[in-house]
Design an enzyme around this catalytic site. Sequence first.
Site, mmCIF file in Angstrom:
data_model
loop_
_atom_site.group_PDB
_atom_site.id
_atom_site.type_symbol
_atom_site.label_atom_id
_atom_site.label_comp_id
_atom_site.label_asym_id
_atom_site.label_seq_id
_atom_site.Cartn_x
_atom_site.Cartn_y
_atom_site.Cartn_z
ATOM 1 N NE ARG A 1 -2.004 1.818 3.430
ATOM 2 C CZ ARG A 1 -1.898 1.555 4.722
ATOM 3 N NH1 ARG A 1 -2.478 0.499 5.241
ATOM 4 N NH2 ARG A 1 -1.181 2.347 5.514
ATOM 5 C CG HIS B 1 -6.385 2.444 6.148
ATOM 6 N ND1 HIS B 1 -6.448 1.150 5.692
ATOM 7 C CD2 HIS B 1 -7.597 2.702 6.679
ATOM 8 C CE1 HIS B 1 -7.645 0.645 5.930
ATOM 9 N NE2 HIS B 1 -8.360 1.572 6.527
ATOM 10 C CE1 TYR C 1 0.860 2.267 8.524
ATOM 11 C CE2 TYR C 1 -0.340 3.925 9.778
ATOM 12 C CZ TYR C 1 -0.187 3.181 8.623
ATOM 13 O OH TYR C 1 -1.042 3.358 7.567
#
Length: 366
Positions: A257, A261, A270
């Site tokens: 990805r 998100h 993160y």
Amino acid sequence: MEHADLLPRDTAVQLIDADGRVIEDERYALPDADALLAAYRGLVEGRRINDQASALVRQGRLAVYPSSHGQEACQIGVALALADDDWLFPTYRDSVAVVARGVAPADAMVLLKGDWHSGYDVRAHHVAPQATPLATQLLHAVGFAYAAKRRGESTVVVALCGDGATSEGDFHEAMNFAAVFHVPVVFFVQNNEFAISVPLSRQTAAPSLAHKAIGYGMPGQRLDGNDVAAVLAVLGEAVDRARAGGGPTLIEAHTYRMQAHTNADDDTRYRERAEVQAWVARDPLTRLRTYLTGTGALTEELEAEYADGAEQTAAAMREALNTDADIDPEDLFRFVTESRSPQREEQWHLLRGEIERTHEPAGGAR
């Protein structure tokens, strides 16, 4: 089927590497030039849709957009692997796959705009509504495929999910039912390394997600999810197997990805930027463009044609989503049940009264 036949390979299937070179494979053949050109056209359009949708979020025309930037090979590959009568059960991140199945881009964005319905005729396109809850669509897909089998149809269903969905109970139930009842469904897991902020290492201790298949008694396979040639070949085999009565398959596509998100996520909290940048060299568009240009199949004229078509798609999407919808508040009550109960009728009258009072002239009606 022997137990050894259920296990995936130790390394993911790859037919075109990150540098655009062909990798010979003893089981899977490289798709022909026409198939790869069709896939490349889809990749170009898919990337443009992702970029345009992200811009529309910033402009306030979409409420949210879960981008599949970097995962377009999975999106386009799954759409092209299906026959017209087959069905796709997508997630919220699979808008590009939905569009590649024939849904107008603006219609595919209705849900993400915040409307009350999926935005398209699921029966006309054989695409189920995009699912936001993790893994619920897998149960729907299995039930649909089981019904098709009972009716004697040749329909195959492909159910999409991410790595995070494999931690859900619905994933287990769907896999188990599909295997026990030999259902014509292919589970296609786009392993993009993160379930929002949770890395794969906190999702499973298995050698790979594809290894989970043997526990249910179905074959599993893993592939390079940024190699659309591998996606077409492996998915094509699984779809053919299901159509011939061979039952379900679990496929894990290793991808990444590239963006957050959703627009509401801060992925810098993160993961490191260096990790993201390492995947830039594995971009599915660059890879296929390099291969097709090297063979002479992709010309400058075709490249320009594909880019122009993608821009027209983006323009049409902008125009449609920049038009304010004519919203009827009574729709909140009109489509809940076939007939409206007295309680719901009372609720509607209360809301209508609120709306009418809101639109009264200043100082109240005279």
